[in-house]
Design an enzyme around this catalytic site. Structure first.
Site, PDB file in Angstrom:
ATOM      1  N   SER A  72       1.185  -4.319   2.432  1.00  0.00           N
ATOM      2  CA  SER A  72      -0.048  -3.539   2.349  1.00  0.00           C
ATOM      3  C   SER A  72      -0.766  -3.465   3.694  1.00  0.00           C
ATOM      4  CB  SER A  72      -0.994  -4.162   1.316  1.00  0.00           C
ATOM      5  OG  SER A  72      -0.372  -4.224   0.062  1.00  0.00           O
TER       6      SER A  72
HETATM    7  N1  SAH Z   1       1.784  -8.372  -1.581  1.00  0.00           N
HETATM    8  C1  SAH Z   1       2.911  -7.769  -0.900  1.00  0.00           C
HETATM    9  C2  SAH Z   1       2.952  -6.290  -1.144  1.00  0.00           C
HETATM   10  C3  SAH Z   1       4.114  -6.020  -1.968  1.00  0.00           C
HETATM   11  S1  SAH Z   1       4.377  -4.349  -2.519  1.00  0.00           S
HETATM   12  C4  SAH Z   1       2.901  -8.094   0.580  1.00  0.00           C
HETATM   13  O1  SAH Z   1       1.908  -8.644   1.073  1.00  0.00           O
HETATM   14  O2  SAH Z   1       3.921  -7.843   1.228  1.00  0.00           O
HETATM   15  C5  SAH Z   1       4.463  -4.672  -4.248  1.00  0.00           C
HETATM   16  C6  SAH Z   1       5.574  -5.570  -4.725  1.00  0.00           C
HETATM   17  O3  SAH Z   1       5.454  -5.660  -6.133  1.00  0.00           O
HETATM   18  C7  SAH Z   1       6.975  -5.060  -4.431  1.00  0.00           C
HETATM   19  O4  SAH Z   1       7.679  -6.025  -3.732  1.00  0.00           O
HETATM   20  C8  SAH Z   1       7.567  -4.841  -5.832  1.00  0.00           C
HETATM   21  O5  SAH Z   1       8.943  -5.119  -5.911  1.00  0.00           O
HETATM   22  C9  SAH Z   1       6.763  -5.813  -6.660  1.00  0.00           C
HETATM   23  N2  SAH Z   1       6.699  -5.501  -8.092  1.00  0.00           N
HETATM   24  C10 SAH Z   1       6.617  -4.287  -8.689  1.00  0.00           C
HETATM   25  N3  SAH Z   1       6.557  -4.422 -10.022  1.00  0.00           N
HETATM   26  C11 SAH Z   1       6.604  -5.757 -10.287  1.00  0.00           C
HETATM   27  C12 SAH Z   1       6.574  -6.524 -11.492  1.00  0.00           C
HETATM   28  N4  SAH Z   1       6.470  -5.958 -12.684  1.00  0.00           N
HETATM   29  N5  SAH Z   1       6.638  -7.874 -11.380  1.00  0.00           N
HETATM   30  C13 SAH Z   1       6.741  -8.471 -10.177  1.00  0.00           C
HETATM   31  N6  SAH Z   1       6.778  -7.797  -8.998  1.00  0.00           N
HETATM   32  C14 SAH Z   1       6.706  -6.450  -9.065  1.00  0.00           C
END
Ligand code: SAH
Length: 221
Positions: A72
């Site tokens: 993000s």
């Molecule tokens: N907080 C992260 C941003 C990740 S983007 C950072 O700082 O890098 C969002 C993430 O959520 C992705 O990696 C995606 O694979 C994950 N995601 C999406 N749906 C999900 C679910 N139902 N359970 C767990 N993770 C999920």
């Protein structure tokens, strides 16, 4: 590994202050707390982006981390962290470990973080990265996060770093009274709003719309 270029870090902190000011009418926050800004300064974002993007690591924008996912925008990480109102010792659930950057920012504030990631390759990469950085008080698991983490509940705070069509019902149940839940709600690729939901001491619920945002979708069950 080399630390950030001090100029790049200074520019990032200025950009975060500008975004905070620009969005204050919507968020109600004209400044972020020194502890949150300190955590952003302390966590080496260059370690969380693909090697080829290290030079852009301190730009105030999201970056791809593979598998169609993104780390993000730093302002959004700072804002969500602020809204979680973390106190040292808080037990925090994160859905969407991704790179692990938000995870480590929360841990830097003294939280014990329980983070779930649905894509095994990202979960493995984050686990290796956090071990290499010596991150403590972080607990990672590869799992569909829609049902939260029942065996570790209840939590003082819950953060969802992907956009859901609706609030996963289990998350509200897994919040302590007084607990805070930050979640982007809306359509994939469409209009999304960052919501702050608080479970009151008597188990009631308050909801605030904070800001229009753009997140990758949360995989629903
Ligand atoms: N907080 C992260 C941003 C990740 S983007 C950072 O700082 O890098 C969002 C993430 O959520 C992705 O990696 C995606 O694979 C994950 N995601 C999406 N749906 C999900 C679910 N139902 N359970 C767990 N993770 C999920």
């Amino acid at each position: 590994m080399a630390g950030p270029d001090p100029g790049a870090l200074k520019r990032l902190m200025t950009a975060i202050a500008e975004d905070t000011y620009r969005t204050a009418g919507e968020t109600g926050l004209s400044e972020l707390s020194p502890s949150v800004l300190g955590a952003i300064m302390d966590v080496p974002r260059q370690e969380f982006v693909p090697d080829g993007d290290a030079a852009s690591a301190f730009d105030n924008r999201p970056l791809p981390i593979g598998h169609g996912q993104t780390i993000s925008q730093p302002f959004v990480v700072a804002l969500m962290t602020e809204l979680l109102d973390i106190r040292p010792g808080d037990k925090v659930l994160e859905l969407g470990t991704g790179s692990g950057y938000q995870t480590v920012v929360l841990a830097a504030l003294g939280a014990s973080v329980y983070s779930l990631e649905i894509i095994p390759q990202l979960a493995d990469a984050a686990a290796k990265r956090l071990a290499r950085l010596g991150a403590s008080n972080v607990h990672l698991q590869t799992a569909q996060g829609w049902d939260g983490w029942p065996s570790q509940a209840p939590f003082d705070a819950i953060i969802v770093t992907a956009a859901a069509g609706r609030v996963p019902p289990a998350l509200f149940r897994q919040l302590k009274p007084g607990g805070r839940l930050i979640v982007p709600i809306g359509e994939p690729g469409g209009h999304q709003v960052l919501m702050r939901i608080v479970k009151t001491e008597d188990g009631g619920i308050t909801e605030e719309r904070i800001l229009s945002v753009a997140f990758v979708p949360l995989v629903e069950d």
